[in-house]
Scaffold this motif. Structure first.
Motif, short mmCIF file in Angstrom:
data_model
loop_
_atom_site.label_atom_id
_atom_site.label_comp_id
_atom_site.label_asym_id
_atom_site.label_seq_id
_atom_site.Cartn_x
_atom_site.Cartn_y
_atom_site.Cartn_z
N LEU A 69 0.82 -1.22 0.00
CA LEU A 69 0.00 0.00 0.00
C LEU A 69 0.85 1.27 0.00
N PRO A 70 1.81 1.45 0.92
CA PRO A 70 2.65 2.66 0.85
C PRO A 70 3.46 2.73 -0.43
N PHE A 71 3.87 1.57 -0.95
CA PHE A 71 4.62 1.54 -2.22
C PHE A 71 3.77 2.13 -3.35
N SER A 72 2.48 1.78 -3.37
CA SER A 72 1.58 2.29 -4.41
C SER A 72 1.40 3.80 -4.28
N PHE A 73 1.22 4.28 -3.05
CA PHE A 73 1.05 5.72 -2.85
C PHE A 73 2.31 6.49 -3.25
N ILE A 74 3.47 5.93 -2.94
CA ILE A 74 4.72 6.60 -3.29
C ILE A 74 4.86 6.70 -4.81
N LEU A 75 4.58 5.60 -5.52
CA LEU A 75 4.69 5.61 -6.98
C LEU A 75 3.73 6.62 -7.60
N LEU A 76 2.51 6.70 -7.08
CA LEU A 76 1.55 7.66 -7.62
C LEU A 76 2.00 9.10 -7.38
N ILE A 124 10.55 4.83 1.08
CA ILE A 124 10.38 3.39 1.32
C ILE A 124 11.30 2.91 2.44
N THR A 125 12.47 3.53 2.57
CA THR A 125 13.37 3.18 3.67
C THR A 125 12.80 3.63 5.01
N SER A 126 12.24 4.82 5.05
CA SER A 126 11.62 5.31 6.29
C SER A 126 10.48 4.40 6.72
N ILE A 127 9.70 3.92 5.76
CA ILE A 127 8.59 3.01 6.08
C ILE A 127 9.12 1.68 6.60
#
Length: 262
Positions: A69-76, A124-127
């Motif tokens: 989920l966070p990966f998708s938000f970051i890409l968007l 992504i590293t912070s997450i």
């Protein structure tokens, strides 16, 4: 939320002192935000992922689902950084992509790609650092860390209340939803709206009643605040201090290596 709480009690790093895990997570996050470097962030992301998967024994599919989920938000969010739209013509060696549609010119610059990659790896590293701490530290130990940091008692109580009622919300909402489904409350659009409004109002009333009951119970006990069981020694052991020392040495070595290779 349920998944994180489940594995925080069932991982191989469960017995490690929570302050040790907090210090490692804190310095990792601080180092990532300070360096603002894609390579350093990628190294720390792999380090945290290895700690989570191989040391904490968190299943890789669970870790992957949590990152999805966070990966998708970051890409968007990176799309608006990579692509630029202008009404004027843009040219130069830094232009990697260019296309025009009528009066609009869509282009990608090399600087924008570099900034997007850096932001992606930092995010992504912070997450992953946050997941390392949450997946290996039960909630009552998170409260212990807050007390160790001398956080105000009111803040700790508010966090404990919020965390407690999140699970009450989920459990109560699921029970009401299942009961409404059995009574065919979601067969049509009108019934769905009626059932949903009934669910929200019932959930609010039950949560308010339980909050009042909990507050009265705390007031009866005396000072109206929580008491937390301390299951760890107040000071770090020599092994914990050594682990923190070696990890900080790893960050220092990573800093010098990156400085020399820039």
């Amino acid at each position: 939320m349920m998944t994180i709480d489940y594995y925080s009690y069932r991982n191989a790093l469960r017995s490690v002192h929570p302050v040790e895990k907090f210090i490692i997570s804190f310095f990792s996050l601080l180092f990532t935000l300070w360096m603002k470097d894609a390579f350093v962030s990628a190294i720390l992301f792999m380090t945290m992922s290895l700690l989570i998967i191989f040391h904490a024994k968190i299943p890789i599919n669970v870790y992957g689902k949590l990152l999805r989920l966070p990966f998708s938000f970051i890409l968007l969010s990176l799309i608006s950084i990579v692509f630029s739209i202008s009404t004027s013509f843009v040219q130069g060696d830094s232009v990697l992509f260019y296309q025009h549609y009528g009066p609009f010119h869509i282009y990608i610059l090399k600087q924008q790609v570099d900034a997007a990659l850096t932001l992606f790896f930092i995010s992504i590293t912070s997450i992953s650092i946050l997941y390392f701490f949450l997946l290996t530290t039960p909630f009552h130990e998170v409260l212990y860390v807050l007390k160790w940091l001398k956080a105000p008692q009111l803040l700790i109580d508010l966090i404990a209340f919020s965390y407690r009622f999140l699970f009450l919300f989920f459990r109560t909402a699921k029970q009401i939803y299942v009961a409404q489904q059995i009574r065919q409350g979601y067969q049509s659009f009108y019934k769905s709206l009626t059932s949903l409004s009934s669910l929200v109002s019932s959930l609010f009333i039950q949560a308010l009643n339980r909050a009042n009951e909990l507050q009265r119970a705390l007031e009866i006990r005396g000072d109206g605040s929580f008491e937390y069981v301390q299951i760890h020694e107040s000071s770090l052991s020599k092994r914990s201090i050594l682990n923190v020392y070696w990890y900080i040495c790893f960050l220092i070595i990573l800093y010098f290596l990156r400085t020399m290779w820039k």
